[in-house]
Every structure is written in C-alpha cells, then in structure tokens.
Design an enzyme around this catalytic site. Structure first.
Site, PDB file in Angstrom:
ATOM      1  N   HIS A  55      32.256  20.453  -3.565  1.00  0.00           N
ATOM      2  CA  HIS A  55      31.726  19.129  -3.196  1.00  0.00           C
ATOM      3  C   HIS A  55      32.576  18.006  -3.795  1.00  0.00           C
ATOM      4  CE1 HIS A  55      28.037  16.596  -2.119  1.00  0.00           C
ATOM      5  NE2 HIS A  55      28.953  15.743  -2.559  1.00  0.00           N
ATOM      6  N   HIS A  57      34.703  14.099  -2.416  1.00  0.00           N
ATOM      7  CA  HIS A  57      34.917  13.140  -1.309  1.00  0.00           C
ATOM      8  C   HIS A  57      36.382  12.715  -1.341  1.00  0.00           C
ATOM      9  CE1 HIS A  57      30.547  12.296  -0.422  1.00  0.00           C
ATOM     10  NE2 HIS A  57      30.472  12.917  -1.586  1.00  0.00           N
ATOM     11  N   GLN A 150      27.589   8.979   6.065  1.00  0.00           N
ATOM     12  CA  GLN A 150      27.246   8.196   4.867  1.00  0.00           C
ATOM     13  C   GLN A 150      26.150   7.155   5.097  1.00  0.00           C
ATOM     14  OE1 GLN A 150      28.744   7.896   1.218  1.00  0.00           O
ATOM     15  NE2 GLN A 150      26.631   7.276   1.507  1.00  0.00           N
ATOM     16  N   HIS A 208      23.916  15.983   1.844  1.00  0.00           N
ATOM     17  CA  HIS A 208      23.494  15.221   0.670  1.00  0.00           C
ATOM     18  C   HIS A 208      21.967  15.108   0.802  1.00  0.00           C
ATOM     19  CE1 HIS A 208      27.696  14.247   0.269  1.00  0.00           C
ATOM     20  NE2 HIS A 208      27.484  13.495  -0.786  1.00  0.00           N
ATOM     21  N   GLU A 211      19.248  12.535  -2.950  1.00  0.00           N
ATOM     22  CA  GLU A 211      20.058  12.019  -4.056  1.00  0.00           C
ATOM     23  C   GLU A 211      19.481  10.672  -4.476  1.00  0.00           C
ATOM     24  OE1 GLU A 211      24.130  11.064  -3.159  1.00  0.00           O
ATOM     25  OE2 GLU A 211      24.718  11.018  -5.273  1.00  0.00           O
ATOM     26  N   ASP A 307      32.525  15.918  -7.009  1.00  0.00           N
ATOM     27  CA  ASP A 307      31.996  14.800  -6.215  1.00  0.00           C
ATOM     28  C   ASP A 307      32.976  13.646  -6.053  1.00  0.00           C
ATOM     29  OD1 ASP A 307      30.095  13.735  -4.511  1.00  0.00           O
ATOM     30  OD2 ASP A 307      28.747  13.042  -6.091  1.00  0.00           O
ATOM     31  N   TRP A 313      31.780   5.506  -6.433  1.00  0.00           N
ATOM     32  CA  TRP A 313      30.607   6.171  -7.003  1.00  0.00           C
ATOM     33  C   TRP A 313      30.864   6.712  -8.399  1.00  0.00           C
ATOM     34  CZ3 TRP A 313      32.053   6.731  -1.866  1.00  0.00           C
ATOM     35  CH2 TRP A 313      31.148   6.195  -0.937  1.00  0.00           C
TER      36      TRP A 313
HETATM   37  N1  17E Z   1      28.132   9.126  -1.101  1.00  0.00           N
HETATM   38  C1  17E Z   1      26.866   9.451  -1.431  1.00  0.00           C
HETATM   39  O1  17E Z   1      25.937   9.183  -0.656  1.00  0.00           O
HETATM   40  N2  17E Z   1      26.625  10.070  -2.589  1.00  0.00           N
HETATM   41  C2  17E Z   1      27.612  10.368  -3.421  1.00  0.00           C
HETATM   42  N3  17E Z   1      27.346  10.976  -4.579  1.00  0.00           N
HETATM   43  C3  17E Z   1      28.935  10.028  -3.084  1.00  0.00           C
HETATM   44  C4  17E Z   1      29.165   9.410  -1.902  1.00  0.00           C
HETATM   45  C5  17E Z   1      30.039  10.331  -4.000  1.00  0.00           C
HETATM   46 FE   FE2 Z   2      28.692  13.616  -2.657  1.00  0.00          FE
END
Ligand code: 17E
Ligand code: FE2
Length: 411
Positions: A55, A57, A150, A208, A211, A307, A313
């Site tokens: 994981h 980005h 996203q 995701h 979160e 990540d 982030w």
């Molecule tokens: N985008 C998101 O929604 N959550 C994250 N942890 C990252 C990007 C890195």
């Molecule tokens: Fe992520």
C-alpha cells in the site's frame, strides 16, 4: 550462485542456498561449490524473503510542500492539497517521481509494491503514466496498480464511468473510499459497484476503508459481506480500517465472526495512521490504528504498508519498510520478544498474500530466487539495530549491495 551459512527466517541451524537459472535449486546444511560457481560466504547472516509494500501512493509521492505543506495533519487537508497539485500533473512529472520512489524502495529491499492511483481525474494522467512505469520497472520490481477514487465514486462527477474506463485501461485492483462518500447510502452503493466492476473484469479489490476516527464508519462490514457472498474472499483487501480502533468491543466481537468467514486481508499503514489519526481529539487521544493484534490473533491476514513517501498526507517517508514495522509494533503493542523476532512477516509474507504473489514468493526450492541478506543473525537484532541490508537478490541477480560503514570511537 552459492550463498553459504545463513540463518533462513531466524532458523537457528545454518544453511547453504544454491541459485541457478534465477531459481532456488538447493537448500541444505552443506553444499559443495561447483566449478565456476560464484560463492558468497555469509557466515551466520539473516536471510528473509524480499520486502513487500502492499500500500503506497506513487502518484503523489515527493510532492510534499507543493503547493503547500499539510500543516493541520488531517486526511481532509491532504485530500484538499492533493486536489490542487493534481491540476498540474503531467505524464513526465508522474513518471519521474514514481520511478525515483521505486528506486528508493528497491534500495531498501522492496521487490513487490502495490500503488493506489487516484482516478478521480477525467484525464487519468497519473494512471496512464503509472501503467507505463509498471512495465518499465518489471525486471526489478513487481508493481500492481489500484484504481483509487480519491474523491469518491458516487460523490465525484462521472465517478462510475471513470472506474469502468480504468478497468478497461488495465489496473490490477479496484479501489473505493466509502468513508469519504457524501452519505452512508453512497458509501454502501460505491462498494456494491466496486465489487461488480471487479467481478466483471476479473480484478482484485483493495479499498481505503473507514479511514476516519468515527465509530459510525462501517464500510468494513459491507466489504466483508460482499467478499463472502460474491466468493471473492481473499481477493479482497480492506486498507486502513482505522475506525475499528474506535469501534466498541461488543460490535467487534460480532464483526470478527464475519471477518473470519470472509477471508479478506487487511493493510494497516502505521506511520500514516499515527500521523493522521486522532487529529480531532484533545485527550484521551486515539492512536488511529486498526486492531492489528486482535485480527492477527484471529488468524486474519494483516500486512503493513508505507502509504506515503513525502506527500500531502505525510511529510516524511524514506521507502524503508522497517520504519513502518517499527512504528506498527509500538502503536499496536506487538512487542513480546518472539513477536518482534517474527514481525518481519507483516512486511514480507503477509504482504505477498495481499498481493496474491505467494506462488512466486518464499525461500523454497523451485521458487524464483528472491531474498534479502542482513548484517545480523536474526530479525530482532536487524530491526532493533537497523543492521545493513547486505544484498537484495532478485531472480538470482544482485540488485542491491551494501558495504557496511565503519564507525570510529575516539575515546
Ligand atoms: N488518500 C487517502 O484517502 N488516504 C491516505 N492515507 C492517502 C491518500 C495517503
Ligand atoms: Fe492510502
């Protein structure tokens, strides 16, 4: 090639490993060198399979501070800043940063990486660039790409059409972001849609999921139910699931039965979860991680990811999975001696299971010759002292080698 006298995965007895034609061909207590064979005497060093980052980005990597630093440290400011940076993306910019990050990761022993790629962009600039990168790096890195919406599937204009377009362009997995959708109804519908697309195009799923430090964020139960009922099961991964750190124990007890039946995988991202989590708390302040220890104790597969490497982030990140692991063990209190000794599985075998590469992964005769050698006898010492990675060997070739630096004490 013959590697002499190594401790394979902390095993106390020493073994020799023979590699021929990119494959492990013998693993024995003693193997006689053959005529002309390259021999490396490793005299008691640790050998483990290569690191896996399931994981990261790579579209946003190395953009931290551009156009602004994330000073609040919230997920939501990260998304806002990235949506600005996204407007200035070019094909060359994405490729250059992604390859730089992958080289950094390879230099730290990574050979398998799964990148989420933001597809809430009508031009799909990042995805088109990363599809080229996946091909360009394949001799030294197995790269998987996840279509990551996203800004939502239902909550972003033409989100569903974009997901279908990218499934046809050629991604490895379908993503989702249920906790960011406008409503609970959108959240549930986005997951149903992601499963339909994955089934139609025969893709893995990695969303995701929850979160957010909101105990009411329950995308996970929908994911697990869909995984069970569709039969996709271990092809499904729930990333982050940080809300589980805020769920009550009675609910988790009930949920755990479903999670076990569903066979889904989990990915926690300890560095980022600690950095983004608990930002709206005063005190007590939550740690922002999913229930790694409990999931693991229930036989559920949990891997750690990095990540972010310097993006909106997370201001830090160096492509070294030992940092993720070190943070993860502290944040989840998986720190008994044998737990630390065996913790490499969170950044090796468990990640390989998430990525569905176990058929080509592991130090066994007949498998591709991929391994790491560390300058210590066991993983407890390696993690604690950050002993050098002496070699990363990939398909029988030395991909990375390190000469340990010498330190002098002048007293
Ligand atoms: N985008 C998101 O929604 N959550 C994250 N942890 C990252 C990007 C890195
Ligand atoms: Fe992520």
């Amino acid at each position: 090639m013959l590697l002499q006298q190594v401790h394979i995965e902390n095993f106390s007895e020493l073994k020799d490993i023979r590699i021929e034609n990119a494959t492990f061909t013998a693993i024995e207590a003693h193997l006689e060198p053959q005529a002309g064979e390259e021999v490396i005497d490793l005299a008691g060093k640790l050998v483990i399979p290569p690191f896996v980052d399931p994981h990261v980005h790579l579209d946003s990597t190395m953009t931290a501070g551009d156009p602004e630093w994330n000073e609040s440290g919230t997920l939501f400011d990260g998304i806002r800043i990235w949506s600005e940076r996204k407007k200035t993306l070019t094909h060359a910019d994405v490729k250059q940063r992604a390859i730089a990050a992958l080289r950094l990761q390879a230099s730290n022993g990574l050979q398998f990486v799964r990148s989420h790629v933001d597809v809430t962009d009508p031009d799909l600039t990042a995805l088109k660039a990363l599809i080229e990168v996946r091909e360009e790096v394949k001799d030294w890195m197995t790269l998987q790409l996840v279509a990551f919406p996203q800004e939502g599937i239902l909550s972003f204009p033409h989100g569903k059409e974009l997901m279908i377009e990218v499934a046809e362009l050629g991604v490895d997995a379908i993503g989702a972001i249920p906790h960011f959708e406008f409503t609970r109804e959108y959240s549930v519908e986005s997951l149903h849609f992601a499963f339909e697309v994955a089934q139609k195009y025969n893709l893995l799923i990695d969303a995701h999921t929850d979160e957010i430090d909101d105990p009411a964020s329950r995308g996970l139960e929908t994911m697990a139910t869909l995984a069970l009922e569709s039969g996709l099961k271990e092809k499904v991964t729930a990333s982050h699931t940080t809300a589980m750190g805020s769920y009550n124990d009675a609910y988790v007890y009930k949920l755990m039965r479903l999670l076990k039946m569903s066979d889904i995988n989990f990915v926690a991202n300890p560095l980022i979860n600690m950095y983004l989590g608990g930002r709206f708390d005063t005190y007590p302040k939550r740690r922002g991680l999913t229930r790694v220890k409990e999931l693991d104790a229930n036989g559920i597969n949990v891997a750690f990811g990095e990540d972010d490497i310097k993006d909106p982030w997370y201001p830090m990140g160096n492509g070294n999975m030992l940092d993720s692991l070190h943070m993860g063990l502290h944040a989840t209190q998986i720190m008994g001696y044998s737990e630390i000794l065996n913790s490499y599985r969170f950044i090796t075998h468990n990640g390989a299971k998430v990525m569905h590469v176990t058929d080509q992964y592991g130090i066994e005769v007949g498998k591709p010759a991929n391994l790491l050698v560390f300058n210590a006898p066991d993983f407890y010492t390696t993690l604690n002292e950050r002993d050098e990675m002496l070699y990363s060997i990939h398909n029988g070739h030395i991909l990375v080698s390190t000469k340990p630096a010498k330190k002098y004490l002048h007293f």
